[in-house]
Structure formats: C-alpha cells, structure tokens
Design a protein around this motif. Structure first.
Motif, mmCIF file in Angstrom:
data_model
loop_
_atom_site.group_PDB
_atom_site.id
_atom_site.type_symbol
_atom_site.label_atom_id
_atom_site.label_comp_id
_atom_site.label_asym_id
_atom_site.label_seq_id
_atom_site.Cartn_x
_atom_site.Cartn_y
_atom_site.Cartn_z
ATOM 1 N N PHE A 194 25.745 50.320 40.121
ATOM 2 C CA PHE A 194 25.184 49.925 41.441
ATOM 3 C C PHE A 194 25.712 48.419 41.704
ATOM 4 O O PHE A 194 26.162 47.800 41.068
ATOM 5 N N GLU A 195 25.660 48.091 43.043
ATOM 6 C CA GLU A 195 25.825 46.820 43.584
ATOM 7 C C GLU A 195 24.780 45.914 42.915
ATOM 8 O O GLU A 195 23.664 46.126 43.054
ATOM 9 N N VAL A 196 25.284 44.758 42.254
ATOM 10 C CA VAL A 196 24.302 43.862 41.542
ATOM 11 C C VAL A 196 23.821 42.898 42.789
ATOM 12 O O VAL A 196 24.753 42.101 43.057
ATOM 13 N N ASP A 197 22.428 42.701 42.775
ATOM 14 C CA ASP A 197 21.900 41.446 43.373
ATOM 15 C C ASP A 197 21.014 40.810 42.267
ATOM 16 O O ASP A 197 19.997 41.163 41.926
ATOM 17 N N PHE A 198 21.678 39.505 42.262
ATOM 18 C CA PHE A 198 20.904 39.002 41.151
ATOM 19 C C PHE A 198 19.636 38.440 41.352
ATOM 20 O O PHE A 198 18.600 37.861 40.483
ATOM 21 N N ASN A 199 19.128 38.350 42.575
ATOM 22 C CA ASN A 199 18.044 38.055 43.038
ATOM 23 C C ASN A 199 16.964 39.084 42.833
ATOM 24 O O ASN A 199 15.741 38.704 42.808
ATOM 25 N N LYS A 200 17.353 40.200 42.514
ATOM 26 C CA LYS A 200 16.279 41.359 42.292
ATOM 27 C C LYS A 200 16.353 41.930 40.965
ATOM 28 O O LYS A 200 15.432 42.756 40.575
ATOM 29 N N VAL A 201 17.220 41.538 40.183
ATOM 30 C CA VAL A 201 17.307 42.129 38.809
ATOM 31 C C VAL A 201 17.522 40.731 37.801
ATOM 32 O O VAL A 201 18.043 39.617 38.301
ATOM 33 N N ASN A 202 17.127 41.105 36.761
ATOM 34 C CA ASN A 202 16.898 39.930 35.595
ATOM 35 C C ASN A 202 18.051 40.237 34.653
ATOM 36 O O ASN A 202 17.959 40.196 33.426
ATOM 37 N N TYR A 203 19.371 40.388 35.176
ATOM 38 C CA TYR A 203 20.487 40.243 34.432
ATOM 39 C C TYR A 203 21.009 38.920 34.242
ATOM 40 O O TYR A 203 21.033 38.011 35.255
ATOM 41 N N ASP A 204 21.569 38.501 33.091
ATOM 42 C CA ASP A 204 22.347 37.382 32.940
ATOM 43 C C ASP A 204 23.778 37.630 33.375
ATOM 44 O O ASP A 204 24.497 36.530 33.676
ATOM 45 N N ILE A 205 24.573 38.831 33.030
ATOM 46 C CA ILE A 205 25.687 39.177 33.230
ATOM 47 C C ILE A 205 25.816 40.584 33.803
ATOM 48 O O ILE A 205 24.919 41.504 33.223
ATOM 49 N N ALA A 206 26.613 40.883 34.438
ATOM 50 C CA ALA A 206 26.917 42.439 35.039
ATOM 51 C C ALA A 206 28.551 42.477 34.920
ATOM 52 O O ALA A 206 29.187 41.322 35.140
ATOM 53 N N ILE A 207 29.016 43.739 34.603
ATOM 54 C CA ILE A 207 30.378 43.891 34.461
ATOM 55 C C ILE A 207 30.472 45.078 35.748
ATOM 56 O O ILE A 207 29.836 46.318 35.483
ATOM 57 N N ARG A 208 31.516 45.099 36.508
ATOM 58 C CA ARG A 208 31.585 46.165 37.569
ATOM 59 C C ARG A 208 32.975 46.256 37.878
ATOM 60 O O ARG A 208 33.915 45.474 37.422
ATOM 61 N N SER A 209 33.327 47.523 38.324
ATOM 62 C CA SER A 209 34.853 47.764 38.890
ATOM 63 C C SER A 209 34.639 47.774 40.104
ATOM 64 O O SER A 209 33.969 48.343 40.878
ATOM 65 N N SER A 210 35.760 47.371 41.116
ATOM 66 C CA SER A 210 35.418 47.621 42.357
ATOM 67 C C SER A 210 36.950 47.277 43.093
ATOM 68 O O SER A 210 37.894 46.607 42.478
ATOM 69 N N THR A 211 37.124 47.723 44.376
ATOM 70 C CA THR A 211 38.615 47.640 45.022
ATOM 71 C C THR A 211 38.523 46.007 45.872
ATOM 72 O O THR A 211 39.500 45.697 46.183
ATOM 73 N N THR A 212 37.277 45.551 46.003
ATOM 74 C CA THR A 212 37.134 44.261 46.707
ATOM 75 C C THR A 212 36.571 43.210 45.775
ATOM 76 O O THR A 212 35.769 43.768 44.919
ATOM 77 N N VAL A 213 36.595 41.945 45.794
ATOM 78 C CA VAL A 213 35.928 41.191 45.030
ATOM 79 C C VAL A 213 34.496 40.915 45.580
ATOM 80 O O VAL A 213 33.990 41.044 46.587
ATOM 81 N N PRO A 214 33.355 41.158 44.415
ATOM 82 C CA PRO A 214 31.987 41.429 44.426
ATOM 83 C C PRO A 214 31.624 39.894 45.301
ATOM 84 O O PRO A 214 32.252 38.811 45.102
ATOM 85 N N LYS A 215 30.434 40.026 46.056
ATOM 86 C CA LYS A 215 29.875 39.008 46.844
ATOM 87 C C LYS A 215 28.452 38.445 46.126
ATOM 88 O O LYS A 215 27.954 39.076 45.207
ATOM 89 N N ALA A 216 28.111 37.317 46.501
ATOM 90 C CA ALA A 216 26.576 36.561 46.056
ATOM 91 C C ALA A 216 26.751 36.734 44.504
ATOM 92 O O ALA A 216 25.660 36.928 44.024
ATOM 93 N N ALA A 217 27.845 36.316 44.004
ATOM 94 C CA ALA A 217 27.755 36.049 42.341
ATOM 95 C C ALA A 217 28.714 35.125 42.110
ATOM 96 O O ALA A 217 29.889 35.188 42.783
ATOM 97 N N ASN A 218 28.767 34.619 41.132
ATOM 98 C CA ASN A 218 29.890 33.786 40.274
ATOM 99 C C ASN A 218 30.933 35.036 39.816
ATOM 100 O O ASN A 218 30.138 35.986 39.284
#
Length: 300
Positions: free
Chosen positions: A133-157
């Motif tokens: 799923f799309e990661v919103d670090f303001n709502k989840v307590n993850y230090d790191i996430a790995i995703r695949s996408s056709t566009t660069v994810p937003k609202a994250a380093n």
C-alpha cells in the motif's frame, strides 16, 4: 562562546587532587607524575586568578573558593563523562528497526539474507512486515519501507534501489517446446495481476504479436515463480527474485541467457524513509547494507 572555559587537563588534575587530597595519588590515577599534576594545578590557579589549594607539609587542603569550585567541576566532568558514555554505548543498546517490504521481496529474497544483517548489527531488533500500500509515515510507525512504482513516491525521503529488469523463464520441460519466439503463443502466460500490461510491453519490445488467450493470473512475483516452477506456463520475473531457482535448474531461460539481456519494465524499486534531514544510525545501517545487496542489479 566559552570565554571562561579552562584547560580540560587542568580540570581533571584539579578534580582528582581535590577528591584524593594528594597530588601524588592524583598523578597515579591520571598516569602522570606528581610534578605534572602540580604544574596543571598552578596553570588552573593562574587562569582563575586565585589559589585553590592550601599546600601544607605532606598534606593538601582546599581553599573556600576551591571547595565551591570542586563541587561544580566534579558535576561538570560527570556530565561530560555520562554524555560521552551514552554516545558510545547507544549503538549497542537493543533498538527496534521497523521495516515494511513488498510481499514477494520479503518472502523470496530479503528474509533469506536477513541473518547476515543480524550478525552485523546484533543490537537491532528487526520488526519486518509486508505490504504494498501507499506509505504515509505520519500514520504508520515504520522506519523504512520498500515499494515498487512507475512514479517516484511522494512525502518521503526516496532512494532508488533499481529498475525492474524482467526475464522470460519457465520450467525446463516447457523450454524444450519453445524453439522459436512465436511458440510463446502456444503457452500459458503467467501474469502478474497488478501489472497486467507487462506481457504486451515485453512482446512489443521483442517484435512479437501475442495471440494466445491462455493466461493464469497471480498477485505476487513469489506466486508467479512458484507457478512457473510447477510448469504451469511462462513468466516474466525480475532476475534477483529467482537466482536460486535458476541455479538449481528449477527455472531456465527458454531462449538462452543472451535473449534475456534486458527488458526493463516501467516499474522501479524504491527505499522510503520519513522525511528528515538526519536519519537515525539504525536506519542508515540498514540502507547501507541493502544498497550492498542491490549493487549487482543496479544500472550503471
């Protein structure tokens, strides 16, 4: 900024001498001579402009100013000691590293390699979970996430891990039936259901017109590789997912390795962290380790 900060060695000599009431014992504690301690005390007294000790025959006594100064100096040195100890030992304390990773990447690729990371960083407790799923670090307590996408994810380093280079693979018994590229149309196409257009993109890059209606869909690359190993059809899978299956012969390249030199899908793999100018050491340690693993698959 610190216009009245005296030399640290002089403070250490003063604190030890005042605590032990002996230049000789202070010298033994600091691994210097009696004379060196006495010299540091004189330097400090010159700096503050007043005597701190009353030097008596075979004994020492603090002046009233020395008594007050000793209390403050001892507290300040203890604060410095505690701060330095905390800095040094902090990486050795057990810390939790919460990582959320794509299901296929976790099951078939990351988990078999995590023991190496754990042996390198035994103080880190890894909390590994799966998700796409799309990661919103303001709502989840993850230090790191790995995703695949056709566009660069937003609202994250964002760190780009690699492009998705796909290989055409199948079980060895099916490979014998594939003599020409057009023979693909006699096979069942094993299809990644969240990426339904990949077969058409691949066929276009190969100059092949797909006419087969035989398809079997699964949701993740791990499931796709298992279906291919079972001989259910041909599949397009990132090579790094199936290195073990290729080595064991459970999967093969039907037209040889050169044929699979490159087909890059529109997807890329990204490592995501919360937006911040300074990453915690535990996060940076995992990033450095992961980039080492992905290095063979990254484009120059």
């Amino acid at each position: 900024m610190y216009s009245h900060l005296p030399p640290l060695n002089a403070l250490r000599a003063f604190e030890a001498s005042a605590r032990l009431m002996s230049f000789t014992l202070a010298g033994k504690e600091l691994f210097v001579t009696h004379g060196a301690v006495s010299k540091q005390i004189r330097l400090l007294e010159d700096y503050v402009g007043m005597p701190l000790f009353i030097r008596q025959h075979r004994s020492l006594k603090l002046t009233d100013e020395g008594e007050r100064y000793f209390i403050n100096v001892q507290a300040a040195l203890q604060t410095l000691n505690n701060a330095t100890s905390d800095l040094i030992t902090q990486p050795l304390r057990t810390q939790t590293l919460a990582i959320n990773v794509l299901p296929s990447l976790t099951i078939s690729w990351l988990i078999p390699r995590m023991e190496e990371f754990k042996s390198r960083y035994p103080h880190l407790y890894v909390d590994l979970s799966i998700g796409d799923f799309e990661v919103d670090f303001n709502k989840v307590n993850y230090d790191i996430a790995i995703r695949s996408s056709t566009t660069v994810p937003k609202a994250a380093n964002v760190i780009t891990l690699m492009d998705e280079d796909l290989c055409l693979v199948c079980a060895s018994e099916l490979a014998e039936q594939l003599q020409t590229l057009d023979d693909i149309n006699s096979m069942t196409l094993l299809q990644h259901t969240t990426r339904p257009g990949l077969w058409q993109l691949w066929a276009k890059s190969m100059g092949l017109e797909l006419t087969t209606e035989k398809k079997f869909g699964v949701e993740h690359f791990y499931m796709l590789s298992q279906a291919a190993v079972s001989g259910m059809g041909v599949a397009l899978i990132p090579r790094f997912f199936i290195e073990d299956e290729l080595k064991s012969g459970k999967l093969v390249f039907p037209f040889g390795a050169d044929f699979n030199a490159k087909f890059t899908s529109p997807y890329r793999y990204y490592l995501l962290t919360p937006k911040s100018s300074n990453l915690p050491l535990k996060v940076q340690s995992f990033i450095d380790w992961l980039l080492e693993l992905f290095a063979p698959y990254r484009h120059e």
